[in-house]
Scaffold this active site. Structure first.
Site, PDB file in Angstrom:
ATOM      1  N   GLY A 221       0.782  -1.234   0.000  1.00  0.00           N
ATOM      2  CA  GLY A 221       0.000   0.000   0.000  1.00  0.00           C
ATOM      3  C   GLY A 221       0.807   1.274   0.000  1.00  0.00           C
TER       4      GLY A 221
ATOM      5  N   GLU B  27       4.535  -6.077   1.754  1.00  0.00           N
ATOM      6  CA  GLU B  27       4.177  -6.545   0.406  1.00  0.00           C
ATOM      7  C   GLU B  27       3.978  -5.382  -0.569  1.00  0.00           C
ATOM      8  OE1 GLU B  27       1.486 -10.398   1.777  1.00  0.00           O
ATOM      9  OE2 GLU B  27       0.547  -8.433   1.562  1.00  0.00           O
ATOM     10  N   PRO B  28       5.027  -4.643  -0.880  1.00  0.00           N
ATOM     11  CA  PRO B  28       4.849  -3.517  -1.807  1.00  0.00           C
ATOM     12  C   PRO B  28       4.710  -3.981  -3.252  1.00  0.00           C
ATOM     13  CG  PRO B  28       7.165  -3.794  -1.267  1.00  0.00           C
ATOM     14  CD  PRO B  28       6.425  -4.809  -0.440  1.00  0.00           C
ATOM     15  N   GLY B  29       3.774  -3.395  -3.971  1.00  0.00           N
ATOM     16  CA  GLY B  29       3.651  -3.667  -5.407  1.00  0.00           C
ATOM     17  C   GLY B  29       3.847  -2.372  -6.169  1.00  0.00           C
TER      18      GLY B  29
ATOM     19  N   ARG C 168      -7.546   2.831 -14.590  1.00  0.00           N
ATOM     20  CA  ARG C 168      -7.571   3.503 -13.285  1.00  0.00           C
ATOM     21  C   ARG C 168      -8.296   4.856 -13.292  1.00  0.00           C
ATOM     22  NH1 ARG C 168      -3.599   4.897 -10.755  1.00  0.00           N
ATOM     23  NH2 ARG C 168      -4.323   4.328  -8.676  1.00  0.00           N
TER      24      ARG C 168
ATOM     25  N   TYR D  23     -11.152   4.569 -10.605  1.00  0.00           N
ATOM     26  CA  TYR D  23     -10.965   5.267  -9.323  1.00  0.00           C
ATOM     27  C   TYR D  23     -10.908   6.782  -9.470  1.00  0.00           C
ATOM     28  CZ  TYR D  23      -8.244   0.857  -8.462  1.00  0.00           C
ATOM     29  OH  TYR D  23      -7.792  -0.423  -8.372  1.00  0.00           O
TER      30      TYR D  23
ATOM     31  N   CYS E 118     -15.093   3.129 -26.993  1.00  0.00           N
ATOM     32  CA  CYS E 118     -16.456   3.635 -27.164  1.00  0.00           C
ATOM     33  C   CYS E 118     -17.111   3.963 -25.823  1.00  0.00           C
ATOM     34  CB  CYS E 118     -17.273   2.613 -27.928  1.00  0.00           C
ATOM     35  SG  CYS E 118     -16.564   2.306 -29.538  1.00  0.00           S
ATOM     36  N   GLU E 119     -16.490   4.827 -25.064  1.00  0.00           N
ATOM     37  CA  GLU E 119     -16.997   5.281 -23.758  1.00  0.00           C
ATOM     38  C   GLU E 119     -16.537   6.714 -23.606  1.00  0.00           C
ATOM     39  OE1 GLU E 119     -18.339   3.485 -20.932  1.00  0.00           O
ATOM     40  OE2 GLU E 119     -18.576   1.755 -22.240  1.00  0.00           O
TER      41      GLU E 119
ATOM     42  N   TYR F 276      -0.843  -1.792 -11.872  1.00  0.00           N
ATOM     43  CA  TYR F 276      -2.298  -1.875 -12.071  1.00  0.00           C
ATOM     44  C   TYR F 276      -2.752  -1.257 -13.396  1.00  0.00           C
ATOM     45  CZ  TYR F 276      -1.703  -3.044  -7.200  1.00  0.00           C
ATOM     46  OH  TYR F 276      -1.259  -3.632  -6.048  1.00  0.00           O
TER      47      TYR F 276
HETATM   48  C1  LIG Z   1      -2.837  -8.249   0.467  1.00  0.00           C
HETATM   49  C2  LIG Z   1      -2.168  -7.248  -0.400  1.00  0.00           C
HETATM   50  N1  LIG Z   1      -0.858  -7.066  -0.279  1.00  0.00           N
HETATM   51  C3  LIG Z   1      -0.202  -6.165  -1.046  1.00  0.00           C
HETATM   52  C4  LIG Z   1      -0.882  -5.408  -1.991  1.00  0.00           C
HETATM   53  C5  LIG Z   1      -0.112  -4.438  -2.819  1.00  0.00           C
HETATM   54  O1  LIG Z   1      -0.511  -3.139  -2.667  1.00  0.00           O
HETATM   55  P1  LIG Z   1       0.328  -1.973  -3.338  1.00  0.00           P
HETATM   56  O2  LIG Z   1       0.520  -2.331  -4.753  1.00  0.00           O
HETATM   57  O3  LIG Z   1      -0.514  -0.764  -3.173  1.00  0.00           O
HETATM   58  O4  LIG Z   1       1.631  -1.900  -2.589  1.00  0.00           O
HETATM   59  C6  LIG Z   1      -2.260  -5.555  -2.133  1.00  0.00           C
HETATM   60  C7  LIG Z   1      -3.002  -4.736  -3.112  1.00  0.00           C
HETATM   61  O5  LIG Z   1      -4.155  -4.806  -3.314  1.00  0.00           O
HETATM   62  C8  LIG Z   1      -2.924  -6.510  -1.330  1.00  0.00           C
HETATM   63  O6  LIG Z   1      -4.240  -6.704  -1.439  1.00  0.00           O
END
Ligand SMILES: Cc1ncc(COP(=O)(O)O)c(C=O)c1O
Length: 435
Positions: free
Chosen positions: A251, A293-295, A332, A336, A363-364, A393
């Protein structure tokens, strides 16, 4: 108008050269467009790898799981293995990709609020390191499968810690009224923990919390950490078990536009570590192994999308610049209301800025890439437009709406570009159709 690149928003190795064109690790965007076509997702591979290493350094001594949902491919899995990260997957498809690409199963965490029997069986067969259980139904399902296989998988219980994260409703995940996890306040989390411990079929190693995405302030993470540690203290006093792991989820926010100001990673890491240490000391608990858990924060800023302008329409109050992609490669803004920015990528311009909306080809009327922006008034057909911070994402949420083939992903490093994911073809689109 100014064509400068906002430093936080762009991959670090994107520069604007004297000829006005953007270059990524020395390769001009015009050359990339000529070789791979547009739209195309361009990964600055050095930046991506640097961000992996920075997370490892900031969270030294903790486990960093890259959240594959942000963007996953076989090549990305190999990069994160090389950079010493673990991997969070949330479907059988992500799990299969990870395993095929050589991710050690032990280094995988498996999420999801509705994992199927087949997915849980695949996780058990592969020896996935951690399964994060999300419902009583899943606990029963996994218990049955594990017992039949004579296995005792390590699990974490996903706890809804009751925080209103200051982010969009669809990406906030720790308030009570949503689908993920077990409620702390309602007692469901304790019931799940007690059930797993008394049954003994699953090896409960810890607790998990993910409070949401695109979070800028350390406060929410710190409150979550505090609540999880106090839960651990309750588990010890009520169940006599000391849990050894805390996963604080992902997050970590990033800058999409100049006004975005996320807290630096090391500040967040430091805050989380301090809270866990303090709270554990107060509760007399041994320090658990901490995971994150960074994405988005790893892949988001390391990639941009390169489009070509197809039409330019002046409607009086603004100009509509249409590019050759849109909501099929970046949902996105529509999903959002996410804000992005864009620049002319193949040249600079001395023309004055004009109020512009960058839109896609779908077409939106909600097919918007950048809602409000000043672009040079001479922006024209054939111009290349680059939209930064599209690594997370975007390709992973891409669709074939209007039968649009999904764009390729390329990685640029040391003056050379290579395909990570090729462009879809019409044949790919028709592959599933029966005559
Ligand atoms: C359980 C969990 N971990 C990690 C993430 C990664 O979040 P972010 O990409 O915002 O770091 C998410 C995103 O939905 C998630 O649901």
């Amino acid at each position: 108008m100014s064509d400068s690149l906002e430093p936080l928003i762009w991959p670090r190795n994107v520069t604007r050269e004297a000829d006005g064109a953007l270059r990524v690790n020395g390769v001009a965007v015009g050359a990339l467009a000529a070789e791979f076509g547009t739209p195309v997702f361009v990964l600055d591979e050095d930046d991506f790898r640097a961000r992996c290493r920075e997370f490892r350094a900031a969270f030294d001594g903790m486990d960093v799981y890259y959240a594959g949902k942000a963007f996953l491919s076989m090549a990305i899995v190999r990069m994160i293995v090389e950079e010493g990260l673990r991997l969070d997957v949330c479907t059988g498809g992500e799990l299969a990709t990870a395993l095929l690409a050589g991710m050690p199963a032990e280094d995988i965490g498996f999420h999801g609020n509705n994992k199927s029997v087949a997915e849980l069986q695949a996780a058990l067969d592969a020896g996935v390191g951690r399964i994060i259980v999300d419902s009583h139904d899943e606990i029963a399902r996994l218990t049955r499968l594990a017992s039949a296989a004579g296995l005792r998988p390590k699990v974490l219980v996903r706890v809804t810690v009751g925080i209103e994260a200051h982010t969009h409703e669809y990406i906030a995940t720790a308030h009570e009224d949503q689908k993920f996890g077990f409620s702390l306040a309602g007692g469901d989390a304790m019931r799940a923990i007690a059930g797993i411990l008394s049954d003994g079929a699953l090896d409960l190693v810890g607790l998990h919390s993910h409070i949401g995405s695109q979070i800028f302030e350390p406060g929410g993470f710190e409150v979550a950490a505090k609540r999880l540690v106090s839960m651990c203290a309750r588990v010890r006093s009520e169940q006599g078990t000391v849990l050894s792991e805390l996963n604080l989820g992902g997050g970590f926010g990033i800058a999409y536009v100049a006004s975005d100001d996320p807290a630096p990673t090391d500040q967040l890491a430091c805050g989380m570590r301090k809270i866990v240490e303090q709270e554990c000391e107060l509760a007399g608990l041994p320090l658990p192994r901490i995971a994150v858990e960074p994405g988005r924060a790893i892949v988001g800023p390391a990639m941009f999308t390169l489009y070509e302008v197809g039409t330019v329409k002046d409607v009086g109050i603004r100009t509509y610049v249409s590019v050759d992609g849109g909501m099929s490669d970046n949902i996105r803004p529509a999903l959002y209301g996410a804000a992005y920015t864009a620049v002319l990528a193949g040249r600079t311009s001395t023309a004055p800025g004009a109020p512009t909306r960058v839109v896609g080809r779908h077409c939106e009327s909600g097919d918007i890439v950048v809602r409000d922006i000043e672009l040079p008034s001479d922006t024209a057909i054939g111009d290349l437009l680059a939209v930064p911070a599209t690594g997370a994402y975007c390709r992973s949420m891409a669709s074939n709406y209007n039968h649009q083939p999904r764009p390729p992903v390329i990685a640029v490093r040391d003056g050379a570009a290579r395909l990570l994911v090729r462009r879809e073809t019409f044949e790919d689109l028709l592959r599933l159709d029966e005559d």
